[in-house]
Design an enzyme around this catalytic site. Structure first.
Site, PDB file in Angstrom:
ATOM      1  N   HIS A 183      -0.831  -0.139  -2.844  1.00  0.00           N
ATOM      2  CA  HIS A 183       0.308  -0.988  -2.447  1.00  0.00           C
ATOM      3  C   HIS A 183       1.096  -1.519  -3.653  1.00  0.00           C
ATOM      4  O   HIS A 183       2.208  -2.026  -3.477  1.00  0.00           O
ATOM      5  CB  HIS A 183      -0.173  -2.188  -1.625  1.00  0.00           C
ATOM      6  CG  HIS A 183      -0.751  -1.831  -0.285  1.00  0.00           C
ATOM      7  ND1 HIS A 183      -0.059  -1.083   0.641  1.00  0.00           N
ATOM      8  CD2 HIS A 183      -1.953  -2.119   0.277  1.00  0.00           C
ATOM      9  CE1 HIS A 183      -0.822  -0.920   1.723  1.00  0.00           C
ATOM     10  NE2 HIS A 183      -1.969  -1.530   1.526  1.00  0.00           N
ATOM     11  N   ASP A 213      -5.909   6.143   3.607  1.00  0.00           N
ATOM     12  CA  ASP A 213      -6.126   4.717   3.911  1.00  0.00           C
ATOM     13  C   ASP A 213      -5.375   4.383   5.207  1.00  0.00           C
ATOM     14  O   ASP A 213      -4.337   4.988   5.500  1.00  0.00           O
ATOM     15  CB  ASP A 213      -5.584   3.877   2.753  1.00  0.00           C
ATOM     16  CG  ASP A 213      -5.950   2.402   2.862  1.00  0.00           C
ATOM     17  OD1 ASP A 213      -6.899   1.983   2.190  1.00  0.00           O
ATOM     18  OD2 ASP A 213      -5.266   1.667   3.618  1.00  0.00           O
ATOM     19  N   HIS A 260      -3.616   1.935   5.874  1.00  0.00           N
ATOM     20  CA  HIS A 260      -2.302   1.339   5.581  1.00  0.00           C
ATOM     21  C   HIS A 260      -1.471   2.313   4.753  1.00  0.00           C
ATOM     22  O   HIS A 260      -1.995   2.981   3.857  1.00  0.00           O
ATOM     23  CB  HIS A 260      -2.465   0.026   4.807  1.00  0.00           C
ATOM     24  CG  HIS A 260      -3.346  -0.976   5.501  1.00  0.00           C
ATOM     25  ND1 HIS A 260      -4.681  -1.140   5.174  1.00  0.00           N
ATOM     26  CD2 HIS A 260      -3.085  -1.839   6.505  1.00  0.00           C
ATOM     27  CE1 HIS A 260      -5.202  -2.078   5.963  1.00  0.00           C
ATOM     28  NE2 HIS A 260      -4.266  -2.510   6.781  1.00  0.00           N
ATOM     29  N   ASP A 308     -10.687   2.329   5.691  1.00  0.00           N
ATOM     30  CA  ASP A 308     -10.441   1.321   6.718  1.00  0.00           C
ATOM     31  C   ASP A 308      -9.859   1.902   7.999  1.00  0.00           C
ATOM     32  O   ASP A 308      -9.545   1.160   8.938  1.00  0.00           O
ATOM     33  CB  ASP A 308      -9.557   0.188   6.178  1.00  0.00           C
ATOM     34  CG  ASP A 308      -8.450   0.679   5.273  1.00  0.00           C
ATOM     35  OD1 ASP A 308      -8.239   1.917   5.194  1.00  0.00           O
ATOM     36  OD2 ASP A 308      -7.789  -0.158   4.634  1.00  0.00           O
TER      37      ASP A 308
END
Lengths: 342, 145
Positions: free
Chosen positions: A123, A158, A160, A245
């Site tokens: 990120h 991931d 996200h 995740d």
């Protein structure tokens, strides 16, 4: 052979009660131990990324500010992201770990790399920390490789979207960024119509998944939409933003993958490496410790030919329609972008 | 100067953010604009399983009543992302805001630090005009009203 860097001395980057915590890395290392690799496990020496290596993907002003922020004792960088006095040094080592693993792979010409570090990175933007991430570890390694003339595929599984990695390489034709992620979800980017900048069209592939999506849908999206783009790109290296995740037990999101699905994803990613010693996985998210341990073991085991037991791959979840609409949206966005550029 | 049809204001529930929302609602009564009150849902808000929508909606209605703005001219927009990214997206369709409004600092940032300041990040990256409302402007706002 598994070549790793990380797994130690990260306790200084901790905020009590925060899900991005040192116990995550302990679970990861247990997942590696479960593989019982013996002499097939090589730990390379810790290394702090240099200023010039970081500056390939981060603005100098940001690096100055982040270092100063930590040396003043740290605190909250945004609603989600913290830093401590030790975080600057640990983040430099996390970025350097990727460089060290890639260097070892280049020297040996064989093996699989795993960068077991925190804080995570995907990120982090050029000029901003975000989403638990301070420095973009995988981007630092990819930029090193492109500086050597390599063509780098980054697969980010991931849960996200890796907005930082996408933004850093938005206009770089030598990096192909492919992301599967739950959508809508933090950080809100990763729509299928995001296909790369005008200087690098079709080098960003976003494959959003609805809540509840299972591994079969994710593999369908990768095989039908991403694989042709990857084949055309012809990567010389494969780096993976390996967040875990998307596992069904993870508390941060709602996808429904199992550790067995991560094994298949790892096999899919590695299939695009042109020769041995060209695949490295970078730890990103993953907050359920048991699922994290099992998923690390399953994905690395799949690449190393281990017979370790994993959960069965999942299927039957929603998202088949999304695969089709994603493909259509991508094609429409590419047509518009090509028309705009001419 | 482009007329102001839509004002987007950041709202994390903090007192600074409430001051900014009051300022934006009051401005809207003067220039006949719509107000979009944007709330960013970050990673931790989801991890903590908070559902703040009802609380934010009630807070917004109270602030509308204080400012004399009809409820129909203010809407709550809850989006995934960090505060800065969500506010920047307000300038794009479908919201297409003409003006961004934020408080000086919200729940995540530290006073006096350049890093971690949503307002300063927005000042650097926003493509549309930005108003940063200081906490002390509460009095000025009521005078404006």
């Amino acid at each position: 052979m598994l070549i790793i860097n990380g797994g130690t001395d990260d306790a200084g980057h901790e905020d009590p009660g925060h899900p991005e915590r040192p116990e995550r890395l302990a679970a990861v290392m247990k997942g590696i131990e479960d593989l019982q690799l013996g002499d097939d496990l090589l730990a390379v020496a810790p290394y702090a990324a240099s200023r010039s290596e970081l500056a390939r993907v981060h603005e100098s002003t940001y690096l100055d500010q982040l270092g100063a922020f930590c040396f003043e004792g740290g605190g909250d960088l945004d609603e989600d992201t913290y830093a401590t006095y030790d975080s600057w040094a640990l983040a430099q080592h996390a970025a350097g770990a990727g460089l060290a693993v890639v260097k070892e792979l280049r020297i040996r010409g064989e093996g699989t790399g795993f960068v077991a570090v925190r804080p995570p990175g995907h990120h982090a933007l050029r000029d901003r920390a975000m989403g638990f991430c301070l420095l973009n570890n995988i981007a630092v390694a990819a930029a090193e490789l492109t500086s050597l003339g390599e063509r780098v595929l980054i697969i980010d599984w991931d849960v996200h979207h890796g907005n930082g990695t996408q933004a850093i390489f938005w206009n770089d034709p030598n990096v192909l960024y492919v992301s599967t992620h739950q959508w809508p979800l933090f950080p809100g980017s990763g729509a299928p119509y995001e296909v790369g900048g005008l200087e690098a069209l079709d080098t960003t592939v976003n494959l959003p998944m609805p809540p509840g999506a299972t591994g079969d849908v994710m593999r369908q999206a990768l095989e039908e939409t991403a694989a042709p783009v990857i084949d055309h790109f012809k990567p010389t290296w494969v780096l993976v933003s390996a967040g875990f995740d998307a596992h069904r037990a993870d508390p941060m999101a709602d996808l429904a993958l199992s550790s067995g699905d991560f094994a298949r994803l790892a096999t899919f990613a590695a299939s695009f490496a042109p020769r041995p010693g060209r695949v490295a996985l970078f730890l990103e998210g993953g907050y359920d410790l048991a699922a994290l341990r099992a998923s690390v073991s399953a994905s690395l085991g799949a690449l190393l030919g281990s017979s370790a037991t994993t959960e069965d791959p999942t299927n039957g979840g929603p998202g088949a329609d999304t695969v089709r609409t994603t493909r259509d949206a991508r094609q429409a966005a590419l047509r518009i972008a090509h028309d705009t550029s001419h | 100067m482009k007329p102001i049809h839509t004002i987007a204001v950041g709202f994390d529930g903090s007192e600074d953010a409430k001051t900014a929302v009051r300022w934006a609602l009051t401005l809207a009564t003067h220039c006949d604009a719509q107000v979009v009150v944007a709330h960013a849902v970050g990673l931790l808000e989801r991890f903590d399983a908070k559902n703040v929508a009802v609380e934010l909606e009630e807070s917004l209605l109270r602030l509308c009543d204080e400012s004399g703005l009809e409820h129909s001219r203010a809407q709550l927009e809850i989006e995934d992302g960090d505060a800065c990214s969500v506010m920047l997206r307000m300038a794009d369709p479908p919201i297409s805001a003409d003006l961004l409004v934020v408080g000086t600092r919200g729940q995540g940032a530290h006073a006096g630090l350049l890093l971690g300041s949503t307002s300063l990040e927005l000042a650097e990256h926003s493509t549309i005009p930005l108003v940063i409302v200081p906490r002390a402007s509460t009095t000025e706002q009521s005078q404006m009203a």
